[in-house]
Design an enzyme around this catalytic site. Structure first.
Site, short mmCIF file in Angstrom:
data_model
loop_
_atom_site.label_atom_id
_atom_site.label_comp_id
_atom_site.label_asym_id
_atom_site.label_seq_id
_atom_site.Cartn_x
_atom_site.Cartn_y
_atom_site.Cartn_z
N ARG A 53 0.79 -1.23 0.00
CA ARG A 53 0.00 0.00 0.00
C ARG A 53 0.83 1.28 0.00
NH1 ARG A 53 -2.83 -4.05 1.71
NH2 ARG A 53 -0.85 -4.58 2.64
N THR A 54 1.81 1.36 0.89
CA THR A 54 2.52 2.64 1.04
C THR A 54 3.27 2.98 -0.24
OG1 THR A 54 2.73 2.13 3.38
CG2 THR A 54 4.11 3.91 2.53
N LYS A 82 26.48 -4.02 -1.67
CA LYS A 82 27.95 -4.00 -1.72
C LYS A 82 28.53 -3.27 -0.52
CE LYS A 82 27.38 -2.86 -6.47
NZ LYS A 82 27.71 -1.79 -7.42
N ARG A 103 11.15 3.57 3.36
CA ARG A 103 10.79 2.63 4.44
C ARG A 103 12.05 1.85 4.79
NH1 ARG A 103 5.63 -1.29 4.59
NH2 ARG A 103 4.73 0.72 5.16
N HIS A 131 4.92 5.81 11.40
CA HIS A 131 4.42 5.67 10.04
C HIS A 131 3.46 6.84 9.82
CE1 HIS A 131 3.26 4.02 6.31
NE2 HIS A 131 2.86 2.81 6.66
N1 CP Z 1 -0.38 -0.05 5.77
C1 CP Z 1 0.83 -0.29 5.20
O1 CP Z 1 1.85 0.34 5.54
O2 CP Z 1 0.79 -1.25 4.26
P1 CP Z 1 2.06 -1.77 3.44
O3 CP Z 1 2.99 -2.43 4.44
O4 CP Z 1 1.52 -2.72 2.43
O5 CP Z 1 2.72 -0.56 2.84
#
Ligand code: CP
Length: 327
Positions: A53-54, A82, A103, A131
Protein backbone atom coordinates in the site's frame (compact mmCIF):
# COMPACT_ATOMS: atom_id res chain seq x y z
CA UNK A 1 4.36 27.13 9.26
CA UNK A 2 4.84 26.52 5.55
CA UNK A 3 4.95 22.92 4.36
CA UNK A 4 7.22 23.65 1.40
CA UNK A 5 10.48 21.68 1.68
CA UNK A 6 9.59 20.10 5.02
CA UNK A 7 10.50 16.54 5.99
CA UNK A 8 7.71 14.29 7.29
CA UNK A 9 9.59 11.92 9.56
CA UNK A 10 7.35 11.67 12.60
CA UNK A 11 3.74 12.49 13.29
CA UNK A 12 5.20 14.84 15.90
CA UNK A 13 6.36 17.01 12.96
CA UNK A 14 2.68 17.82 12.26
CA UNK A 15 0.56 20.13 14.43
CA UNK A 16 -3.22 19.91 14.70
CA UNK A 17 -3.47 22.79 12.19
CA UNK A 18 -1.12 20.97 9.78
CA UNK A 19 -3.24 17.82 10.00
CA UNK A 20 -6.41 19.77 9.23
CA UNK A 21 -4.74 21.42 6.19
CA UNK A 22 -3.73 17.94 4.90
CA UNK A 23 -7.23 16.49 5.39
CA UNK A 24 -8.96 19.43 3.67
CA UNK A 25 -6.54 19.35 0.73
CA UNK A 26 -6.97 15.58 0.38
CA UNK A 27 -10.73 16.11 0.21
CA UNK A 28 -10.25 18.72 -2.53
CA UNK A 29 -7.84 16.55 -4.53
CA UNK A 30 -10.22 13.61 -4.31
CA UNK A 31 -13.04 15.77 -5.70
CA UNK A 32 -10.95 17.71 -8.24
CA UNK A 33 -8.09 15.70 -9.82
CA UNK A 34 -5.01 17.80 -10.72
CA UNK A 35 -3.23 15.87 -13.49
CA UNK A 36 -0.51 18.51 -14.10
CA UNK A 37 0.19 19.80 -10.60
CA UNK A 38 3.52 17.99 -10.12
CA UNK A 39 4.60 17.78 -13.78
CA UNK A 40 8.39 17.75 -14.03
CA UNK A 41 9.01 16.53 -10.47
CA UNK A 42 10.58 13.18 -9.58
CA UNK A 43 9.93 11.11 -6.46
CA UNK A 44 12.41 8.48 -5.24
CA UNK A 45 10.89 5.49 -3.43
CA UNK A 46 13.47 3.62 -1.33
CA UNK A 47 11.87 0.57 0.25
CA UNK A 48 14.29 -1.48 2.35
CA UNK A 49 11.28 -3.40 3.77
CA UNK A 50 8.29 -4.97 1.98
CA UNK A 51 5.24 -2.82 1.21
CA UNK A 52 2.17 -2.97 -1.00
CA UNK A 53 0.00 0.00 0.00
CA UNK A 54 2.52 2.64 1.04
CA UNK A 55 4.83 2.32 -1.94
CA UNK A 56 2.19 1.78 -4.61
CA UNK A 57 -0.19 4.47 -3.35
CA UNK A 58 2.68 6.99 -3.17
CA UNK A 59 3.71 6.06 -6.71
CA UNK A 60 0.14 6.26 -7.96
CA UNK A 61 -0.41 9.58 -6.15
CA UNK A 62 2.70 11.06 -7.79
CA UNK A 63 1.83 9.81 -11.27
CA UNK A 64 -1.80 10.99 -11.04
CA UNK A 65 -0.42 14.49 -10.31
CA UNK A 66 1.80 14.40 -13.40
CA UNK A 67 5.10 13.58 -11.68
CA UNK A 68 7.35 10.58 -12.18
CA UNK A 69 8.91 7.96 -9.95
CA UNK A 70 12.24 6.14 -9.64
CA UNK A 71 13.28 3.78 -6.87
CA UNK A 72 13.51 0.24 -5.58
CA UNK A 73 11.44 -2.20 -3.60
CA UNK A 74 14.28 -4.63 -2.97
CA UNK A 75 17.53 -3.17 -1.66
CA UNK A 76 19.40 -6.41 -2.43
CA UNK A 77 19.52 -5.18 -6.04
CA UNK A 78 21.22 -1.91 -5.06
CA UNK A 79 24.72 -0.94 -3.98
CA UNK A 80 23.59 -1.29 -0.35
CA UNK A 81 24.30 -4.96 -1.03
CA UNK A 82 27.95 -4.00 -1.72
CA UNK A 83 28.15 -2.18 1.60
CA UNK A 84 27.17 1.36 0.65
CA UNK A 85 25.95 3.23 3.71
CA UNK A 86 22.40 4.54 4.03
CA UNK A 87 23.79 8.09 4.19
CA UNK A 88 25.62 7.69 0.87
CA UNK A 89 22.57 6.08 -0.74
CA UNK A 90 20.48 9.07 0.36
CA UNK A 91 23.09 11.54 -0.94
CA UNK A 92 22.87 9.92 -4.36
CA UNK A 93 19.08 9.66 -4.56
CA UNK A 94 18.89 13.26 -3.33
CA UNK A 95 20.85 14.25 -6.45
CA UNK A 96 18.35 12.48 -8.73
CA UNK A 97 14.99 13.41 -7.18
CA UNK A 98 12.85 16.21 -5.71
CA UNK A 99 11.40 14.17 -2.83
CA UNK A 100 12.32 10.86 -1.19
CA UNK A 101 9.89 8.36 0.34
CA UNK A 102 11.67 5.74 2.42
CA UNK A 103 10.79 2.63 4.44
CA UNK A 104 13.50 1.03 6.54
CA UNK A 105 13.58 -1.62 9.30
CA UNK A 106 15.73 0.53 11.62
CA UNK A 107 14.07 3.04 13.94
CA UNK A 108 15.53 6.46 13.24
CA UNK A 109 16.60 5.67 9.64
CA UNK A 110 14.22 8.28 8.19
CA UNK A 111 15.50 10.90 10.63
CA UNK A 112 19.06 10.14 9.53
CA UNK A 113 18.01 10.43 5.87
CA UNK A 114 16.39 13.81 6.58
CA UNK A 115 19.66 15.06 8.07
CA UNK A 116 21.60 14.08 4.94
CA UNK A 117 19.12 15.04 2.19
CA UNK A 118 18.47 18.57 0.99
CA UNK A 119 15.19 17.51 -0.64
CA UNK A 120 12.22 16.57 1.59
CA UNK A 121 12.19 13.05 3.07
CA UNK A 122 8.93 11.29 3.88
CA UNK A 123 9.04 8.39 6.32
CA UNK A 124 7.12 5.42 4.93
CA UNK A 125 7.72 3.47 8.15
CA UNK A 126 10.87 3.01 10.27
CA UNK A 127 10.98 -0.16 12.34
CA UNK A 128 8.47 -0.18 15.19
CA UNK A 129 8.73 3.59 15.47
CA UNK A 130 6.56 5.76 13.18
CA UNK A 131 4.42 5.67 10.04
CA UNK A 132 3.17 9.26 9.78
CA UNK A 133 1.54 9.13 6.34
CA UNK A 134 -0.50 6.09 7.39
CA UNK A 135 -1.73 8.21 10.27
CA UNK A 136 -2.78 10.98 7.89
CA UNK A 137 -4.85 8.55 5.84
CA UNK A 138 -6.27 6.99 9.01
CA UNK A 139 -7.36 10.44 10.20
CA UNK A 140 -8.80 11.23 6.78
CA UNK A 141 -10.83 8.02 6.87
CA UNK A 142 -12.03 8.70 10.41
CA UNK A 143 -13.00 12.29 9.51
CA UNK A 144 -15.08 11.03 6.56
CA UNK A 145 -16.83 8.42 8.71
CA UNK A 146 -17.19 10.66 11.78
CA UNK A 147 -17.23 14.41 10.96
CA UNK A 148 -17.30 15.02 14.73
CA UNK A 149 -13.53 14.35 14.70
CA UNK A 150 -12.97 17.81 13.27
CA UNK A 151 -15.94 19.71 14.73
CA UNK A 152 -15.33 18.25 18.21
CA UNK A 153 -19.07 18.10 18.93
CA UNK A 154 -18.84 14.76 20.76
CA UNK A 155 -15.97 12.55 21.90
CA UNK A 156 -14.98 9.72 19.61
CA UNK A 157 -14.17 6.48 21.41
CA UNK A 158 -11.32 4.71 19.63
CA UNK A 159 -10.10 1.24 20.56
CA UNK A 160 -6.61 0.16 19.48
CA UNK A 161 -6.52 -3.63 19.38
CA UNK A 162 -3.69 -6.09 18.82
CA UNK A 163 0.04 -5.60 18.78
CA UNK A 164 0.27 -2.20 20.42
CA UNK A 165 3.90 -2.71 21.38
CA UNK A 166 5.50 -3.19 17.97
CA UNK A 167 2.78 -1.71 15.73
CA UNK A 168 4.10 1.63 14.47
CA UNK A 169 0.75 2.68 13.01
CA UNK A 170 -0.93 2.74 16.42
CA UNK A 171 1.94 4.75 17.91
CA UNK A 172 1.60 7.44 15.25
CA UNK A 173 -2.21 7.43 15.31
CA UNK A 174 -2.46 7.67 19.09
CA UNK A 175 -0.20 10.69 18.97
CA UNK A 176 -2.33 12.40 16.31
CA UNK A 177 -5.65 11.59 18.00
CA UNK A 178 -4.55 13.40 21.13
CA UNK A 179 -5.08 16.63 19.14
CA UNK A 180 -8.80 15.83 18.87
CA UNK A 181 -11.76 15.15 21.16
CA UNK A 182 -11.25 11.44 21.75
CA UNK A 183 -11.29 8.72 24.40
CA UNK A 184 -8.84 5.86 23.92
CA UNK A 185 -9.16 2.20 24.80
CA UNK A 186 -6.16 -0.14 24.50
CA UNK A 187 -6.80 -3.85 23.93
CA UNK A 188 -3.58 -5.86 23.74
CA UNK A 189 -2.53 -9.42 24.49
CA UNK A 190 -0.17 -9.73 27.47
CA UNK A 191 3.30 -8.54 26.57
CA UNK A 192 2.11 -6.46 23.61
CA UNK A 193 0.70 -3.49 25.53
CA UNK A 194 1.05 0.11 24.34
CA UNK A 195 4.42 1.51 25.51
CA UNK A 196 3.97 3.75 28.53
CA UNK A 197 5.44 6.82 26.79
CA UNK A 198 2.42 6.95 24.47
CA UNK A 199 -0.05 6.58 27.36
CA UNK A 200 1.74 9.34 29.23
CA UNK A 201 1.64 11.58 26.16
CA UNK A 202 -2.14 11.12 25.80
CA UNK A 203 -2.76 11.72 29.49
CA UNK A 204 -0.57 14.83 29.46
CA UNK A 205 -2.91 16.21 26.77
CA UNK A 206 -5.99 15.43 28.87
CA UNK A 207 -7.05 12.30 26.95
CA UNK A 208 -8.41 9.45 29.05
CA UNK A 209 -6.82 6.06 28.24
CA UNK A 210 -8.45 2.82 29.42
CA UNK A 211 -7.16 -0.75 29.10
CA UNK A 212 -9.05 -4.00 28.54
CA UNK A 213 -7.38 -7.14 27.18
CA UNK A 214 -10.75 -8.75 26.29
CA UNK A 215 -11.33 -8.13 22.56
CA UNK A 216 -14.99 -9.21 22.73
CA UNK A 217 -15.76 -6.65 25.45
CA UNK A 218 -13.90 -3.92 23.58
CA UNK A 219 -15.90 -4.55 20.38
CA UNK A 220 -19.01 -3.45 22.28
CA UNK A 221 -17.37 -0.42 23.82
CA UNK A 222 -16.10 1.81 20.99
CA UNK A 223 -17.03 3.81 17.89
CA UNK A 224 -13.86 2.82 16.02
CA UNK A 225 -12.05 -0.48 16.40
CA UNK A 226 -8.54 -0.04 14.99
CA UNK A 227 -7.17 -3.57 14.57
CA UNK A 228 -3.51 -4.30 13.94
CA UNK A 229 -1.50 -7.26 12.74
CA UNK A 230 0.84 -9.05 15.12
CA UNK A 231 4.27 -7.93 13.88
CA UNK A 232 5.85 -11.37 13.47
CA UNK A 233 9.03 -9.87 11.99
CA UNK A 234 9.64 -7.86 15.19
CA UNK A 235 8.71 -10.66 17.63
CA UNK A 236 11.71 -12.02 19.56
CA UNK A 237 10.16 -15.44 20.37
CA UNK A 238 8.42 -17.44 17.55
CA UNK A 239 6.73 -19.85 20.02
CA UNK A 240 5.15 -16.99 21.92
CA UNK A 241 4.11 -15.40 18.62
CA UNK A 242 2.16 -18.48 17.48
CA UNK A 243 0.51 -18.82 20.89
CA UNK A 244 -0.78 -15.23 20.87
CA UNK A 245 -1.77 -15.36 17.19
CA UNK A 246 -4.20 -18.21 17.79
CA UNK A 247 -6.00 -16.34 20.59
CA UNK A 248 -6.49 -13.00 18.87
CA UNK A 249 -9.04 -12.97 16.05
CA UNK A 250 -12.20 -11.04 15.14
CA UNK A 251 -15.00 -12.71 13.17
CA UNK A 252 -18.52 -11.65 12.15
CA UNK A 253 -20.11 -13.47 15.06
CA UNK A 254 -18.05 -11.42 17.52
CA UNK A 255 -19.68 -8.28 16.08
CA UNK A 256 -23.19 -9.23 17.22
CA UNK A 257 -24.36 -6.58 19.66
CA UNK A 258 -21.72 -4.05 18.60
CA UNK A 259 -22.76 -0.38 18.28
CA UNK A 260 -24.65 0.12 15.02
CA UNK A 261 -22.17 2.76 13.90
CA UNK A 262 -19.06 0.77 14.88
CA UNK A 263 -16.42 1.14 12.16
CA UNK A 264 -13.52 -1.28 11.90
CA UNK A 265 -10.23 0.01 10.53
CA UNK A 266 -6.93 -1.78 9.94
CA UNK A 267 -3.78 -0.43 8.27
CA UNK A 268 -3.46 -3.78 6.43
CA UNK A 269 -2.07 -6.24 5.57
CA UNK A 270 -4.32 -8.40 7.75
CA UNK A 271 -3.16 -11.92 8.28
CA UNK A 272 -5.22 -13.87 10.78
CA UNK A 273 -6.72 -11.22 13.03
CA UNK A 274 -9.81 -10.33 10.95
CA UNK A 275 -11.77 -13.23 9.44
CA UNK A 276 -12.93 -12.62 5.88
CA UNK A 277 -16.60 -12.85 6.95
CA UNK A 278 -16.13 -9.44 8.64
CA UNK A 279 -15.48 -7.90 5.19
CA UNK A 280 -19.17 -8.31 4.27
CA UNK A 281 -20.47 -6.49 7.35
CA UNK A 282 -21.41 -2.81 7.45
CA UNK A 283 -18.68 -2.31 10.04
CA UNK A 284 -15.71 -3.08 7.75
CA UNK A 285 -13.97 0.01 6.31
CA UNK A 286 -10.35 -1.08 5.97
CA UNK A 287 -10.27 -1.38 2.19
CA UNK A 288 -11.67 2.13 1.64
CA UNK A 289 -9.18 3.27 4.31
CA UNK A 290 -6.31 1.93 2.18
CA UNK A 291 -7.77 3.58 -0.95
CA UNK A 292 -7.72 6.91 0.89
CA UNK A 293 -3.92 6.67 0.71
CA UNK A 294 -4.05 8.21 -2.77
CA UNK A 295 -5.65 11.62 -2.03
CA UNK A 296 -3.85 11.93 1.29
CA UNK A 297 -0.43 11.22 -0.21
CA UNK A 298 -1.26 13.55 -3.10
CA UNK A 299 -1.99 16.26 -0.54
CA UNK A 300 1.30 15.66 1.29
CA UNK A 301 3.34 15.69 -1.93
CA UNK A 302 1.62 18.86 -3.17
CA UNK A 303 2.25 20.64 0.11
CA UNK A 304 5.90 19.76 0.60
CA UNK A 305 6.72 20.32 -3.08
CA UNK A 306 5.48 23.89 -2.75
CA UNK A 307 2.31 23.68 -4.85
CA UNK A 308 0.03 25.16 -2.16
CA UNK A 309 -0.13 28.12 0.17
CA UNK A 310 0.59 27.33 3.85
CA UNK A 311 -3.20 27.18 4.32
CA UNK A 312 -3.46 24.44 1.69
CA UNK A 313 -4.84 26.48 -1.23
CA UNK A 314 -3.58 25.03 -4.50
CA UNK A 315 -1.38 27.31 -6.60
CA UNK A 316 -2.16 27.52 -10.31
CA UNK A 317 -0.14 25.22 -12.58
CA UNK A 318 1.74 26.69 -15.55
CA UNK A 319 -0.86 25.14 -17.90
CA UNK A 320 -3.71 26.81 -15.99
CA UNK A 321 -1.93 30.18 -15.98
CA UNK A 322 -1.50 29.85 -19.78
CA UNK A 323 -5.22 29.12 -20.21
CA UNK A 324 -6.09 32.21 -18.15
CA UNK A 325 -3.84 34.41 -20.32
CA UNK A 326 -5.38 33.25 -23.59
CA UNK A 327 -8.99 33.45 -22.35
N1 CP B 1 -0.38 -0.05 5.77
C1 CP B 1 0.83 -0.29 5.20
O1 CP B 1 1.85 0.34 5.54
O2 CP B 1 0.79 -1.25 4.26
P1 CP B 1 2.06 -1.77 3.44
O3 CP B 1 2.99 -2.43 4.44
O4 CP B 1 1.52 -2.72 2.43
O5 CP B 1 2.72 -0.56 2.84
Amino acid sequence: MSFSGRHIVSIKDLSREDLIVILRLAQQLEAEPQPDLLAGTVMGTLFFEPSTRTRLSFESAMQKLGGSVIGFSDSSNTSAKKGETLADTIRMVNAYTDVIVMRHPQEGAARLASEVATCPVINGGDGANQHPTQTCLDLYTISKLFPQLLDGSAPLRVCFAGDLRYGRTVHSLLNALTHFHTELLCCAPRGLEMPSRYIELAESRGIRVEHNADLQECVHDCDILYMTRLQEERFPDPVEFHHIKASYRLDAQALEGARDHLRILHPLPRVNEIATDVDMTKHAHYFEQAANGIPVRQALLSLILGKCTPEGTLLKTTAEKGKGASA
